[in-house]
Design a protein around this motif. Structure first.
Motif, mmCIF file in Angstrom:
data_model
loop_
_atom_site.group_PDB
_atom_site.id
_atom_site.type_symbol
_atom_site.label_atom_id
_atom_site.label_comp_id
_atom_site.label_asym_id
_atom_site.label_seq_id
_atom_site.Cartn_x
_atom_site.Cartn_y
_atom_site.Cartn_z
ATOM 1 N N GLU A 10 0.800 -1.223 0.000
ATOM 2 C CA GLU A 10 0.000 0.000 0.000
ATOM 3 C C GLU A 10 0.832 1.272 0.000
ATOM 4 O O GLU A 10 0.262 2.355 0.063
ATOM 5 C CB GLU A 10 -0.881 0.034 1.252
ATOM 6 N N SER A 12 2.780 2.156 2.571
ATOM 7 C CA SER A 12 2.652 2.659 3.937
ATOM 8 C C SER A 12 3.717 1.985 4.797
ATOM 9 O O SER A 12 4.274 0.952 4.407
ATOM 10 C CB SER A 12 1.257 2.358 4.495
ATOM 11 N N GLN A 156 1.580 3.865 14.985
ATOM 12 C CA GLN A 156 1.924 4.892 13.986
ATOM 13 C C GLN A 156 1.412 6.246 14.406
ATOM 14 O O GLN A 156 0.428 6.450 14.946
ATOM 15 C CB GLN A 156 1.378 4.525 12.609
#
Length: 156
Positions: A10, A12, A156
């Motif tokens: 993705e 990420s 995160q």
């Protein structure tokens, strides 16, 4: 047992969690990795591009090209790192519906296993299209390894 692992990414930080599992499994099995990124088509032609006018169709296509260029660069960086560890890696970009493209790529690449992240989605989020893993699980013809990334998402 496995010859080819398809790994949808993705772009990420959670990709690293998925790649740790996929790369170790590929190393143990002597399998090649196919890193896939799917750029979804926008739901509305101008979604997220408020500063552009309606006559900007060509610029919208250019922006998509730029996004694909960034995605290719990202995948190539991931692949280079994995190749440096002695793994066989292929990179694939796709445009469109992520679920359909993951299932298509698994077939075309003759993947034995799909390795993907499983985010902490609520059941309502899954019902309203926020989950990719649920429909992939229904449509894929090969086993799927879902790597839990909830804890990493919370960090995160």
């Amino acid at each position: 047992m496995y010859r080819c692992l398809l790994v949808p990414l993705e772009q990420s930080p959670l990709d690293q969690v998925v790649l740790r599992h996929a790369s170790e499994l590929a190393r143990l099995a002597g399998a090649r990795l196919v890193l896939l990124h799917v750029s979804p088509l926008p739901a509305f032609p101008l979604a997220g591009i408020e500063e552009w006018t309606l006559e900007s169709g060509e610029r919208i296509a250019l922006r998509q090209d730029e996004a694909m260029h960034r995605a290719r660069h990202y995948l190539e960086e991931m692949a280079q790192d994995l190749r440096g560890k002695g793994l066989s890696v292929k990179v694939e970009l796709a445009l469109g519906d992520p679920v359909g493209q993951i299932v298509r790529s698994a077939k075309e690449q003759e993947a034995d296993l799909i390795v993907m992240g499983s985010h902490a989605h609520t059941i309502l989020g899954a019902l309203f299209g926020r989950s990719t893993s649920i429909p992939v699980r229904r449509l894929a013809e090969v086993p799927i390894l879902l790597v839990r990334t909830e804890r990493q998402a919370a960090d995160q």
